[in-house]
Design a protein around this motif. Structure first.
Motif, mmCIF file in Angstrom:
data_model
loop_
_atom_site.group_PDB
_atom_site.id
_atom_site.type_symbol
_atom_site.label_atom_id
_atom_site.label_comp_id
_atom_site.label_asym_id
_atom_site.label_seq_id
_atom_site.Cartn_x
_atom_site.Cartn_y
_atom_site.Cartn_z
ATOM 1 N N VAL A 1 0.854 -1.162 0.000
ATOM 2 C CA VAL A 1 0.000 0.000 0.000
ATOM 3 C C VAL A 1 0.899 1.223 0.000
ATOM 4 C CG1 VAL A 1 -1.759 1.258 1.274
ATOM 5 C CG2 VAL A 1 -1.789 -1.228 1.261
ATOM 6 N N MET A 2 0.592 2.161 -0.875
ATOM 7 C CA MET A 2 1.421 3.354 -1.019
ATOM 8 C C MET A 2 0.517 4.585 -1.029
ATOM 9 S SD MET A 2 4.214 4.048 -4.053
ATOM 10 C CE MET A 2 4.841 2.391 -3.929
ATOM 11 N N THR A 3 0.918 5.626 -0.326
ATOM 12 C CA THR A 3 0.116 6.843 -0.297
ATOM 13 C C THR A 3 0.194 7.561 -1.636
ATOM 14 O OG1 THR A 3 1.923 8.143 0.631
ATOM 15 C CG2 THR A 3 0.379 7.134 2.197
ATOM 16 N N MET A 4 -0.846 8.324 -1.933
ATOM 17 C CA MET A 4 -0.961 8.978 -3.233
ATOM 18 C C MET A 4 0.140 10.008 -3.463
ATOM 19 S SD MET A 4 -2.793 8.252 -5.620
ATOM 20 C CE MET A 4 -3.072 8.791 -7.252
ATOM 21 N N ASP A 5 0.644 10.657 -2.408
ATOM 22 C CA ASP A 5 1.717 11.632 -2.609
ATOM 23 C C ASP A 5 2.972 10.951 -3.144
ATOM 24 O OD1 ASP A 5 1.980 10.402 -0.067
ATOM 25 O OD2 ASP A 5 3.222 12.039 0.676
ATOM 26 N N ILE A 6 3.265 9.753 -2.663
ATOM 27 C CA ILE A 6 4.434 9.010 -3.162
ATOM 28 C C ILE A 6 4.179 8.552 -4.593
ATOM 29 C CG2 ILE A 6 5.877 6.967 -2.815
ATOM 30 C CD1 ILE A 6 6.348 9.156 -0.728
ATOM 31 N N VAL A 7 2.970 8.079 -4.878
ATOM 32 C CA VAL A 7 2.613 7.671 -6.241
ATOM 33 C C VAL A 7 2.815 8.845 -7.203
ATOM 34 C CG1 VAL A 7 0.727 6.911 -7.746
ATOM 35 C CG2 VAL A 7 1.030 5.857 -5.499
ATOM 36 N N ARG A 8 2.338 10.023 -6.808
ATOM 37 C CA ARG A 8 2.486 11.216 -7.666
ATOM 38 C C ARG A 8 3.956 11.589 -7.856
ATOM 39 N NH1 ARG A 8 -2.347 13.276 -4.562
ATOM 40 N NH2 ARG A 8 -4.073 12.967 -5.996
ATOM 41 N N ASP A 9 4.759 11.497 -6.789
ATOM 42 C CA ASP A 9 6.185 11.797 -6.903
ATOM 43 C C ASP A 9 6.873 10.822 -7.856
ATOM 44 O OD1 ASP A 9 5.976 13.944 -5.131
ATOM 45 O OD2 ASP A 9 6.615 12.759 -3.397
ATOM 46 N N ILE A 10 6.532 9.551 -7.746
ATOM 47 C CA ILE A 10 7.114 8.543 -8.641
ATOM 48 C C ILE A 10 6.687 8.824 -10.076
ATOM 49 C CG2 ILE A 10 7.032 6.093 -9.293
ATOM 50 C CD1 ILE A 10 6.939 5.471 -6.256
ATOM 51 N N ALA A 11 5.412 9.131 -10.283
ATOM 52 C CA ALA A 11 4.919 9.424 -11.635
ATOM 53 C C ALA A 11 5.629 10.640 -12.221
ATOM 54 C CB ALA A 11 3.411 9.649 -11.606
ATOM 55 N N ALA A 12 5.803 11.688 -11.424
ATOM 56 C CA ALA A 12 6.468 12.897 -11.912
ATOM 57 C C ALA A 12 7.922 12.608 -12.280
ATOM 58 C CB ALA A 12 6.399 14.004 -10.858
#
Length: 128
Positions: A1-12
């Motif tokens: 499970v990963m928080t959305m802020d980390i997901v967004r950072d990885i995507a960016a």
């Protein structure tokens, strides 16, 4: 499970071409989290009792990481099983809708709807 802020950072970082890629989705995700933290982002990792909440095997009887009453997420499942698990959550009142408004009703005892019927042999396992 990963928080959305980390997901967004990885995507960016991925869009910027700044991520190292390695073979395997699980190890690659770990490498990406490491790269995000090395770029100065904070990430707290808490895996205390993680296999209580994480079903590594899409089965209710497994040698390792089986699905149980407190499972939050199940690994290696396809759309058919995800739909079935979502329907079980709705049927048991975990999610309720009033018009377009979604309410999540967290169980007071931490026990979630039974998912074993969704993991039966009649459903296909992706890549397996």
């Amino acid at each position: 499970v990963m928080t959305m802020d980390i997901v967004r950072d990885i995507a960016a970082m991925g869009k910027a071409g700044e991520l190292q890629m390695i073979f395997g989705d699980d190890p690659c995700s770990g490498v990406h989290v490491q790269q995000v933290t090395k770029a100065g982002k904070f990430c707290a990792i808490d895996d205390q009792g993680s296999y209580t909440f994480f079903g590594m095997e899409p089965a209710c009887v497994a040698k390792f990481g089986q699905v149980g009453a407190k499972t939050w997420v199940v690994h290696h499942v396809g759309v058919e099983r995800i739909d079935c698990m979502y329907d079980a959550d709705v049927r048991e009142g975990y999610y309720t809708y009033e018009g377009d408004q979604l309410t999540i009703n967290a169980p007071a005892d931490g026990r979630f709807p039974a998912l074993c019927d969704c993991l039966g042999a009649n459903l296909t396992i992706p890549n397996g």
